[in-house]
Design a protein around this motif. Sequence first.
Motif, PDB file in Angstrom:
ATOM      1  N   ALA A 155     -90.592   1.737 -39.564  1.00 51.99           N
ATOM      2  CA  ALA A 155     -91.946   1.224 -39.821  1.00 51.99           C
ATOM      3  C   ALA A 155     -92.169  -0.082 -39.065  1.00 51.99           C
ATOM      4  O   ALA A 155     -93.181  -0.249 -38.369  1.00 51.99           O
TER       5      ALA A 155
ATOM      6  N   ASP B 264     -84.741  -8.801 -37.841  1.00 47.43           N
ATOM      7  CA  ASP B 264     -84.027  -7.611 -38.347  1.00 47.43           C
ATOM      8  C   ASP B 264     -82.551  -7.915 -38.533  1.00 47.43           C
ATOM      9  O   ASP B 264     -81.937  -8.576 -37.702  1.00 47.43           O
ATOM     10  N   ASP B 265     -81.988  -7.392 -39.629  1.00 43.65           N
ATOM     11  CA  ASP B 265     -80.544  -7.554 -39.784  1.00 43.65           C
ATOM     12  C   ASP B 265     -79.788  -6.244 -39.566  1.00 43.65           C
ATOM     13  O   ASP B 265     -78.610  -6.122 -39.935  1.00 43.65           O
TER      14      ASP B 265
ATOM     15  N   LYS C  86     -79.773  -2.900 -40.518  1.00 46.21           N
ATOM     16  CA  LYS C  86     -79.184  -1.925 -41.442  1.00 46.21           C
ATOM     17  C   LYS C  86     -80.217  -0.897 -41.869  1.00 46.21           C
ATOM     18  O   LYS C  86     -80.609  -0.838 -43.052  1.00 46.21           O
TER      19      LYS C  86
ATOM     20  N   ARG D 116     -81.856   2.453 -43.237  1.00 42.11           N
ATOM     21  CA  ARG D 116     -81.364   3.237 -44.378  1.00 42.11           C
ATOM     22  C   ARG D 116     -80.520   4.439 -43.957  1.00 42.11           C
ATOM     23  O   ARG D 116     -79.558   4.799 -44.638  1.00 42.11           O
TER      24      ARG D 116
ATOM     25  N   HIS E 265     -83.237  14.324 -38.539  1.00 42.10           N
ATOM     26  CA  HIS E 265     -83.950  15.588 -38.339  1.00 42.10           C
ATOM     27  C   HIS E 265     -85.436  15.436 -38.665  1.00 42.10           C
ATOM     28  O   HIS E 265     -85.846  14.481 -39.330  1.00 42.10           O
TER      29      HIS E 265
ATOM     30  N   ALA F 105     -84.017 -12.458 -42.916  1.00 42.08           N
ATOM     31  CA  ALA F 105     -85.046 -13.376 -43.432  1.00 42.08           C
ATOM     32  C   ALA F 105     -84.676 -13.700 -44.866  1.00 42.08           C
ATOM     33  O   ALA F 105     -84.386 -12.792 -45.651  1.00 42.08           O
TER      34      ALA F 105
ATOM     35  N   ASN G  22     -90.583   2.520 -46.369  1.00 40.37           N
ATOM     36  CA  ASN G  22     -89.897   2.783 -47.641  1.00 40.37           C
ATOM     37  C   ASN G  22     -90.000   1.626 -48.637  1.00 40.37           C
ATOM     38  O   ASN G  22     -89.886   1.847 -49.844  1.00 40.37           O
TER      39      ASN G  22
ATOM     40  N   ASP H  31     -91.223   8.306 -47.848  1.00 43.95           N
ATOM     41  CA  ASP H  31     -91.458   8.267 -46.395  1.00 43.95           C
ATOM     42  C   ASP H  31     -90.201   8.643 -45.612  1.00 43.95           C
ATOM     43  O   ASP H  31     -89.162   7.995 -45.723  1.00 43.95           O
TER      44      ASP H  31
ATOM     45  N   VAL I  25     -88.688   9.371 -41.547  1.00 40.41           N
ATOM     46  CA  VAL I  25     -88.817   8.574 -40.316  1.00 40.41           C
ATOM     47  C   VAL I  25     -90.231   8.697 -39.739  1.00 40.41           C
ATOM     48  O   VAL I  25     -90.865   7.684 -39.394  1.00 40.41           O
TER      49      VAL I  25
HETATM   50  C1  LIG Z   1     -78.476   9.284 -45.550  1.00 38.71           C
HETATM   51  C2  LIG Z   1     -79.920   9.368 -45.101  1.00 38.71           C
HETATM   52  C3  LIG Z   1     -80.290  10.270 -44.133  1.00 38.71           C
HETATM   53  C4  LIG Z   1     -81.616  10.348 -43.716  1.00 38.71           C
HETATM   54  N1  LIG Z   1     -81.964  11.299 -42.796  1.00 38.71           N
HETATM   55  C5  LIG Z   1     -83.244  11.394 -42.394  1.00 38.71           C
HETATM   56  C6  LIG Z   1     -83.630  12.403 -41.463  1.00 38.71           C
HETATM   57  O1  LIG Z   1     -82.793  13.211 -41.013  1.00 38.71           O
HETATM   58  N2  LIG Z   1     -84.941  12.462 -41.093  1.00 38.71           N
HETATM   59  C7  LIG Z   1     -85.876  11.598 -41.591  1.00 38.71           C
HETATM   60  O2  LIG Z   1     -87.039  11.698 -41.199  1.00 38.71           O
HETATM   61  N3  LIG Z   1     -85.536  10.638 -42.494  1.00 38.71           N
HETATM   62  C8  LIG Z   1     -84.250  10.521 -42.897  1.00 38.71           C
HETATM   63  N4  LIG Z   1     -83.901   9.550 -43.801  1.00 38.71           N
HETATM   64  C9  LIG Z   1     -84.931   8.616 -44.288  1.00 38.71           C
HETATM   65  C10 LIG Z   1     -85.074   7.421 -43.297  1.00 38.71           C
HETATM   66  O3  LIG Z   1     -83.891   6.674 -43.313  1.00 38.71           O
HETATM   67  C11 LIG Z   1     -86.255   6.568 -43.728  1.00 38.71           C
HETATM   68  O4  LIG Z   1     -87.420   7.375 -43.737  1.00 38.71           O
HETATM   69  C12 LIG Z   1     -86.525   5.411 -42.765  1.00 38.71           C
HETATM   70  O5  LIG Z   1     -85.352   4.689 -42.504  1.00 38.71           O
HETATM   71  C13 LIG Z   1     -87.588   4.488 -43.360  1.00 38.71           C
HETATM   72  O6  LIG Z   1     -87.927   3.509 -42.416  1.00 38.71           O
HETATM   73  P1  LIG Z   1     -88.262   2.004 -42.869  1.00 38.71           P
HETATM   74  O7  LIG Z   1     -88.641   1.292 -41.630  1.00 38.71           O
HETATM   75  O8  LIG Z   1     -89.166   1.995 -44.021  1.00 38.71           O
HETATM   76  O9  LIG Z   1     -86.860   1.416 -43.413  1.00 38.71           O
HETATM   77  P2  LIG Z   1     -85.487   1.250 -42.623  1.00 38.71           P
HETATM   78  O10 LIG Z   1     -85.402   2.190 -41.483  1.00 38.71           O
HETATM   79  O11 LIG Z   1     -84.410   1.313 -43.665  1.00 38.71           O
HETATM   80  O12 LIG Z   1     -85.562  -0.216 -42.007  1.00 38.71           O
HETATM   81  C14 LIG Z   1     -85.526  -1.375 -42.778  1.00 38.71           C
HETATM   82  C15 LIG Z   1     -84.987  -2.483 -41.883  1.00 38.71           C
HETATM   83  O13 LIG Z   1     -85.212  -3.748 -42.510  1.00 38.71           O
HETATM   84  C16 LIG Z   1     -84.061  -4.541 -42.346  1.00 38.71           C
HETATM   85  N5  LIG Z   1     -84.080  -5.584 -43.371  1.00 38.71           N
HETATM   86  C17 LIG Z   1     -84.054  -5.445 -44.721  1.00 38.71           C
HETATM   87  N6  LIG Z   1     -84.127  -6.655 -45.330  1.00 38.71           N
HETATM   88  C18 LIG Z   1     -84.186  -7.571 -44.330  1.00 38.71           C
HETATM   89  C19 LIG Z   1     -84.275  -8.993 -44.313  1.00 38.71           C
HETATM   90  N7  LIG Z   1     -84.348  -9.727 -45.439  1.00 38.71           N
HETATM   91  N8  LIG Z   1     -84.294  -9.636 -43.113  1.00 38.71           N
HETATM   92  C20 LIG Z   1     -84.245  -8.924 -41.947  1.00 38.71           C
HETATM   93  N9  LIG Z   1     -84.184  -7.573 -41.917  1.00 38.71           N
HETATM   94  C21 LIG Z   1     -84.152  -6.914 -43.093  1.00 38.71           C
HETATM   95  C22 LIG Z   1     -82.905  -3.557 -42.463  1.00 38.71           C
HETATM   96  O14 LIG Z   1     -81.716  -4.081 -41.907  1.00 38.71           O
HETATM   97  C23 LIG Z   1     -83.472  -2.378 -41.660  1.00 38.71           C
HETATM   98  O15 LIG Z   1     -83.169  -2.490 -40.288  1.00 38.71           O
HETATM   99  C24 LIG Z   1     -82.581   9.478 -44.274  1.00 38.71           C
HETATM  100  C25 LIG Z   1     -82.206   8.550 -45.261  1.00 38.71           C
HETATM  101  C26 LIG Z   1     -80.894   8.500 -45.675  1.00 38.71           C
HETATM  102  C27 LIG Z   1     -80.508   7.529 -46.760  1.00 38.71           C
END
Ligand SMILES: Cc1cc2nc3c(=O)[nH]c(=O)nc-3n(C[C@H](O)[C@H](O)[C@H](O)COP(=O)(O)OP(=O)(O)OC[C@H]3O[C@@H](n4cnc5c(N)ncnc54)[C@H](O)[C@@H]3O)c2cc1C
Length: 299
Positions: free
Chosen positions: A13, A32-33, A35, A37, A45, A78, A267, A273, A275
């Motif tokens: 996101a 960004d740190d 990590k 999910r 996929h 952060a 998320n 949500d 990817v």
């Molecule tokens: C095991 C697993 C498998 C998955 N497989 C799929 C798949 O095959 N296909 C699919 O569509 N979805 C999959 N997902 C779901 C997918 O991971 C999420 O939809 C997606 O990561 C959500 O994106 P996001 O940007 O909301 O959060 P994230 O991708 O989790 O990004 C959050 C970011 O914020 C950073 N962050 C958090 N707190 C701080 C802070 N205080 N300071 C700086 N940075 C910070 C974290 O390090 C991270 O980089 C899977 C999830 C899991 C758990």
Amino acid sequence: MRTDVTIIGGGFAGTAAAITLARANRSVVLVDDGKPRNRFSEHAHGILGWDSVNPIELLRRGHAEFESFGGTIVQNPAETLKESRRDGCRWSVSLADGRDIDSPHVLVATGITDVLPAVHGLPELWGSRVFHCPYCHGYEVKGTNLAVIGGENPGFTFNITKLLTKWADAVTFFPNGLELPSQECALFQALGIAIVDEQVLEVGPVEGGGVVVRTRNLQLPFESCFTGPRFEPNDELLRGAGCDVVDGWVRTERGLTSQPGLWAAGNVISSPDQVSQATGAGAAVGIAIDQALFAETLP
Ligand SMILES: Cc1cc2nc3c(=O)[nH]c(=O)nc-3n(C[C@H](O)[C@H](O)[C@H](O)COP(=O)(O)OP(=O)(O)OC[C@H]3O[C@@H](n4cnc5c(N)ncnc54)[C@H](O)[C@@H]3O)c2cc1C
């Protein structure tokens, strides 16, 4: 540091929003740190044109695109988000390394923490042999003999257990402390789901793929395994900034929280949500922030 927009969280996101804003000629810092999910899975996929892509590689490409449009990435957590009145800014983000970033708009896209059931061996297999989302990995477990281990998220766990019968040949449910309501029990029976009501002590890998589930009396091999983690939004910064919360989730309207200039996407505000949805939500919020900045400059 002073910038038009600070984005906390460089996952799907946050990075999509960052690219959208950088391409709209905004100065953007992406904090960004590192990590995301799904970092535990080698393959992601359901991503148009990129099925099975490595999620870290996909983000690496996204970060490189963002930088190519003039964006700045700061690899640091952060720590605080506070109101600021400096230089026309509303918000100030403090990083773990002591730096502050001031900006009129902040987007928080910090994702979720998956709290797994306390089963020995399960964290080591999370994302490689144990999954939670049928729409991410259901296709990969087609035709298998599958176990579902009860997690701290009863409604979600019951739902995926039923849904997984669409893909798996056989589903065995280990409630693992969850109480199965009678209505669910009847549905499980109707769907042919076997129930093993013994506490799961350990999960281990089977050579060549699959897992073995151990209880006090049993040791059962399965070709695939799911569980229902508790979804804990990483929303401390939003709550600390005074955002409204409804039913445990920060409330947003088209990405804007109840605080002016403070936005959220992915998320952290929406557990289902995937990817693609997180990427789309981030891009949409990026556009909304750009238009809000534009409106603020109109006479
Ligand atoms: C095991 C697993 C498998 C998955 N497989 C799929 C798949 O095959 N296909 C699919 O569509 N979805 C999959 N997902 C779901 C997918 O991971 C999420 O939809 C997606 O990561 C959500 O994106 P996001 O940007 O909301 O959060 P994230 O991708 O989790 O990004 C959050 C970011 O914020 C950073 N962050 C958090 N707190 C701080 C802070 N205080 N300071 C700086 N940075 C910070 C974290 O390090 C991270 O980089 C899977 C999830 C899991 C758990």
